[in-house]
Scaffold this motif. Structure first.
Motif, PDB file in Angstrom:
ATOM      1  N   ALA A  99       0.821  -1.211   0.000  1.00  0.00           N
ATOM      2  CA  ALA A  99       0.000   0.000   0.000  1.00  0.00           C
ATOM      3  C   ALA A  99       0.858   1.266   0.000  1.00  0.00           C
ATOM      4  O   ALA A  99       0.329   2.369   0.097  1.00  0.00           O
ATOM      5  N   GLY A 100       2.181   1.087  -0.132  1.00  0.00           N
ATOM      6  CA  GLY A 100       3.070   2.241  -0.082  1.00  0.00           C
ATOM      7  C   GLY A 100       3.229   2.813   1.304  1.00  0.00           C
ATOM      8  O   GLY A 100       3.564   3.986   1.474  1.00  0.00           O
ATOM      9  N   TYR A 105       7.082   5.899   3.766  1.00  0.00           N
ATOM     10  CA  TYR A 105       5.926   5.884   2.876  1.00  0.00           C
ATOM     11  C   TYR A 105       6.316   6.321   1.464  1.00  0.00           C
ATOM     12  O   TYR A 105       7.094   7.254   1.272  1.00  0.00           O
ATOM     13  N   ARG A 107       3.417   6.292  -0.768  1.00  0.00           N
ATOM     14  CA  ARG A 107       2.092   6.703  -1.210  1.00  0.00           C
ATOM     15  C   ARG A 107       1.398   7.487  -0.099  1.00  0.00           C
ATOM     16  O   ARG A 107       1.722   7.356   1.079  1.00  0.00           O
ATOM     17  N   THR A 108       0.408   8.284  -0.486  1.00  0.00           N
ATOM     18  CA  THR A 108      -0.341   9.093   0.464  1.00  0.00           C
ATOM     19  C   THR A 108      -1.559   8.328   0.973  1.00  0.00           C
ATOM     20  O   THR A 108      -1.835   7.198   0.552  1.00  0.00           O
ATOM     21  N   THR A 109      -2.290   8.963   1.860  1.00  0.00           N
ATOM     22  CA  THR A 109      -3.529   8.370   2.372  1.00  0.00           C
ATOM     23  C   THR A 109      -4.545   8.139   1.266  1.00  0.00           C
ATOM     24  O   THR A 109      -5.448   7.307   1.413  1.00  0.00           O
ATOM     25  N   HIS A 110      -4.421   8.865   0.156  1.00  0.00           N
ATOM     26  CA  HIS A 110      -5.330   8.689  -0.981  1.00  0.00           C
ATOM     27  C   HIS A 110      -4.668   7.926  -2.121  1.00  0.00           C
ATOM     28  O   HIS A 110      -5.115   7.960  -3.257  1.00  0.00           O
ATOM     29  N   ARG A 111      -3.570   7.222  -1.772  1.00  0.00           N
ATOM     30  CA  ARG A 111      -2.851   6.330  -2.678  1.00  0.00           C
ATOM     31  C   ARG A 111      -2.222   7.058  -3.865  1.00  0.00           C
ATOM     32  O   ARG A 111      -2.004   6.464  -4.923  1.00  0.00           O
ATOM     33  N   GLU A 112      -1.927   8.320  -3.671  1.00  0.00           N
ATOM     34  CA  GLU A 112      -1.186   9.068  -4.681  1.00  0.00           C
ATOM     35  C   GLU A 112       0.307   8.979  -4.366  1.00  0.00           C
ATOM     36  O   GLU A 112       0.704   8.643  -3.250  1.00  0.00           O
ATOM     37  N   ARG A 113       1.130   9.285  -5.357  1.00  0.00           N
ATOM     38  CA  ARG A 113       2.573   9.168  -5.154  1.00  0.00           C
ATOM     39  C   ARG A 113       3.055  10.230  -4.161  1.00  0.00           C
ATOM     40  O   ARG A 113       2.715  11.400  -4.278  1.00  0.00           O
ATOM     41  N   TYR A 165      -6.221   4.581   1.972  1.00  0.00           N
ATOM     42  CA  TYR A 165      -5.053   3.747   2.271  1.00  0.00           C
ATOM     43  C   TYR A 165      -5.353   2.644   3.277  1.00  0.00           C
ATOM     44  O   TYR A 165      -4.569   1.682   3.391  1.00  0.00           O
TER      45      TYR A 165
END
Length: 266
Positions: A99-100, A105, A107-113, A165
């Motif tokens: 999940a990154g 980390y 990825r962000t909480t919204h699964r963006e890079r 996430y």
């Protein structure tokens, strides 16, 4: 590069207290050299910090500590979890890495890079993650030496609505989630927490977040180390996603203080 001042603090409590309030995710501080490796612009980074930070939990632990009859010890992370997340362990890295959300980390909480592809996590692990783990281990060892036991109370919060996430965000989201470990959370510890936080509308168990923090040195081997995670739903005490605290913070601090004091005779 000089390591600079320690990014975490061990705040002393009473010599006879076994309780260690652990606050790993309250800070929004991202050092400039770490910021340079994050691909978000300033506005997007501020929004991400609103979502990912367990806002005001350091204040919660401080207020609880001040209200205790016997002052617990506090270990407080002074850096954002976007620098490193000190609570990642080898047995969960595979799932969280997918999940990154490993120790560093991507990825962000919204699964963006969050970081560029191929970014090397080792410098951040060496500078921040491993020293933190050693210091927490030492703090637990000190409580064991002083009192014969240690009780780590992990102080967290979580949003009222699941973020993308979350790997297990579809389950219950009680006012207070209690994260447990089969080896390190004895029934008496769990019962004291359920009693302390009952007034907020009830507690839930291991949903939406499970488990609790124990240093690897002690994990699964030393029953003198008790541990419990307290996850407070943020709408109980603050404006989401990253707003100011409300009056609920004092009531939660009173409950946390009652739990800490109640552990003195266990």
């Amino acid at each position: 590069m000089s390591p600079g001042p320690s990014p975490f603090q061990l705040l002393p409590g009473a010599a006879g207290s076994p309780v260690l309030l652990h606050v790993p995710h309250s800070s929004r501080v991202v050092p400039e050299h770490v910021r340079d490796g994050i691909v978000l612009d300033d506005e997007a980074l501020a929004a991400e910090l609103d979502h990912i930070t367990d806002s005001h939990t350091a204040d919660l632990a401080a207020r609880a500590s001040a209200a205790c009859a016997v002052t617990p010890w506090r270990f407080v992370n002074g850096l954002s979890r976007l620098v490193v997340d000190p609570e990642r362990f080898p047995d969960e890295r595979e799932e969280m890495l997918a999940a990154g959300m490993g120790a560093v980390y991507t990825r962000t909480t919204h699964r963006e890079r969050l970081r560029p592809p191929g970014a090397d996590p080792e410098p951040l692990l060496d500078r921040y993650f491993h020293p933190y783990a050693r210091a927490m281990t030492a703090a637990v060892d000190e409580r064991l030496a002083a009192t014969g036991r240690a009780v780590v109370i992990d102080v967290h919060s979580y949003p009222a609505t699941a973020l993308p996430y979350e790997l297990h965000g579809g389950g219950p989201r009680p006012p207070v989630c209690l994260g447990t470990d089969g080896f390190h959370t004895p029934p008496g510890l769990l019962a004291r927490a359920e009693e302390a936080f009952a007034e907020f509308g009830g507690t839930g168990l291991n949903s939406p977040f499970a488990g609790t923090y124990v240093p690897l040195k002690h994990y699964g081997t030393d029953r003198r180390v008790g541990a419990l995670m307290i996850e407070v739903r943020r709408d109980l005490y603050m404006s989401e996603p990253g707003g100011p605290p409300g009056p609920g913070l004092d009531a939660l601090a009173t409950a946390l203080a009652a739990l800490a004091d109640g552990l003195m005779d266990m």
